[in-house]
Design an enzyme around this catalytic site. Structure first.
Site, PDB file in Angstrom:
ATOM      1  N   ASP A  29     -19.867 -11.536  15.833  1.00 25.58           N
ATOM      2  CA  ASP A  29     -18.940 -10.650  17.012  1.00 25.58           C
ATOM      3  C   ASP A  29     -19.768  -9.926  17.464  1.00 25.58           C
ATOM      4  O   ASP A  29     -21.081  -9.791  17.438  1.00 25.58           O
ATOM      5  CB  ASP A  29     -17.956  -9.928  16.018  1.00 25.58           C
ATOM      6  CG  ASP A  29     -18.368  -9.200  14.867  1.00 25.58           C
ATOM      7  OD1 ASP A  29     -19.845  -9.172  14.718  1.00 25.58           O
ATOM      8  OD2 ASP A  29     -17.803  -8.707  14.104  1.00 25.58           O
TER       9      ASP A  29
ATOM     10  N   ASP B  58     -10.765  -2.233   5.261  1.00 26.92           N
ATOM     11  CA  ASP B  58      -9.467  -2.586   5.437  1.00 26.92           C
ATOM     12  C   ASP B  58      -9.127  -4.204   5.245  1.00 26.92           C
ATOM     13  O   ASP B  58      -8.338  -4.910   5.635  1.00 26.92           O
ATOM     14  CB  ASP B  58      -8.963  -2.347   6.792  1.00 26.92           C
ATOM     15  CG  ASP B  58      -9.551  -2.777   8.091  1.00 26.92           C
ATOM     16  OD1 ASP B  58     -10.788  -3.714   7.829  1.00 26.92           O
ATOM     17  OD2 ASP B  58      -9.217  -2.786   9.276  1.00 26.92           O
TER      18      ASP B  58
ATOM     19  N   HIS C  69     -11.088  -6.507   7.029  1.00 29.58           N
ATOM     20  CA  HIS C  69     -11.277  -7.414   8.184  1.00 29.58           C
ATOM     21  C   HIS C  69     -12.660  -8.179   7.610  1.00 29.58           C
ATOM     22  O   HIS C  69     -13.560  -7.711   7.139  1.00 29.58           O
ATOM     23  CB  HIS C  69     -11.510  -6.596   9.396  1.00 29.58           C
ATOM     24  CG  HIS C  69     -12.644  -5.705   9.647  1.00 29.58           C
ATOM     25  ND1 HIS C  69     -12.388  -4.463   9.494  1.00 29.58           N
ATOM     26  CD2 HIS C  69     -13.838  -6.022   9.667  1.00 29.58           C
ATOM     27  CE1 HIS C  69     -13.681  -3.869   9.760  1.00 29.58           C
ATOM     28  NE2 HIS C  69     -14.588  -4.756   9.848  1.00 29.58           N
TER      29      HIS C  69
ATOM     30  N   GLU D 147      -8.816  -7.961  12.252  1.00 23.03           N
ATOM     31  CA  GLU D 147      -8.139  -6.873  11.766  1.00 23.03           C
ATOM     32  C   GLU D 147      -6.963  -7.284  10.859  1.00 23.03           C
ATOM     33  O   GLU D 147      -6.508  -8.458  11.191  1.00 23.03           O
ATOM     34  CB  GLU D 147      -7.895  -5.931  12.737  1.00 23.03           C
ATOM     35  CG  GLU D 147      -9.287  -5.306  13.422  1.00 23.03           C
ATOM     36  CD  GLU D 147      -9.858  -4.263  12.438  1.00 23.03           C
ATOM     37  OE1 GLU D 147      -9.415  -4.271  11.123  1.00 23.03           O
ATOM     38  OE2 GLU D 147     -10.479  -3.396  13.174  1.00 23.03           O
TER      39      GLU D 147
END
Ligand code: GLP
Length: 237
Positions: free
Chosen positions: A66, A133, A135, A140
């Protein structure tokens, strides 16, 4: 999914062993690489092995997961900059064989990135970290399991977690270009690393084995060659 509990250094050594053995046995090895603080000991270990003459990266191609939208490679918060400084400039890899999604993408379809991975023969070993979280890359909670490379809006929790690397939280980009969950699942082998207390909660969720979009990393349960490397702290709940 296999869980392995080791200390940080041994996690790095174990994964470096796998990577070195791939490079020695495959003519055109392709690595999937991650940023963040978690894979840094692995990159240090790979640099060490290169410097000791154990491995050459001349025939290796790498694809990073990413990149922040709007940051170019000269920006010290870009993932291209991170990879150049923490790995590529210390080994004999040809920079032209290292790929990071284009954070300055305009009209191009982000799917160009999956096409390039395919043309390179697909990813042999994909290295992953995990966000608090759940991800992976920048997929996400709520992300589609069928997604290929795309642009994703970052959640507040991710912006807050990653703000530690920026001068202020306002400087953290709100969007990223990221390989999708399907792009990641296409890798032949996946290793996910989680170290430190901050990852204990998400790892305890992952261990339940429930596959849900609320926990993007849970898709890995469907892959047949995944190892989750955790240290004692990440494994403590
Ligand atoms: C970022 C990256 C992820 C990484 C995560 C965790 O959000 N896009 O690929 O896994 O951070 O980072 P760290 O390893 O610093 O905890």
């Amino acid at each position: 999914m296999k869980y392995v509990v080791l200390n940080k250094d041994d996690i790095a050594k174990d994964i470096a062993d796998r990577i070195v053995s791939l490079i020695k046995t495959k003519e055109k090895p392709v690595l999937g690489l991650a940023t963040g603080s978690t894979p840094l000991p692995l990159y240090e270990e790979l640099i060490k092995r290169y410097k000791e003459g154990e491995v050459s990266f001349k025939n290796v191609k790498t694809f990073n997961l990413d990149e922040y939208i709007g940051l170019d490679e000269l920006n010290d918060q870009s993932y291209r900059y991170f990879m150049n400084h923490n790995l590529f400039s210390h080994i004999d890899i040809d920079l032209n064989n290292t790929y990071v999604p284009n954070g300055l993408i305009k009209d191009e379809d982000p799917l160009y990135y999956d096409k390039m991975i395919k043309e390179a023969g697909g990813i042999d070993i994909q290295v992953l970290g995990i966000g608090t979280d759940g991800h992976i890359a920048f997929n996400e909670p709520g992300a589609s399991f069928d997604s290929l490379t795309h642009i994703e809006a970052l959640k507040e929790s991710t912006i807050k977690d990653n703000s530690r690397f920026f001068a202020s939280i306002d400087d953290v980009p709100r969007y990223a270009i990221t390989m999708g969950l399907k792009s990641i699942m296409n890798a032949r082998e996946i290793v996910l690393i989680a170290t430190g207390k901050a990852k204990a909660k998400v790892i305890s969720e992952l261990k339940k084995g429930i596959i849900s979009n609320d926990l993007p990393a849970s898709i890995l349960n469907k892959h047949n060659n995944v190892t989750i490397y955790v240290d004692e702290e990440a494994n403590s709940l």
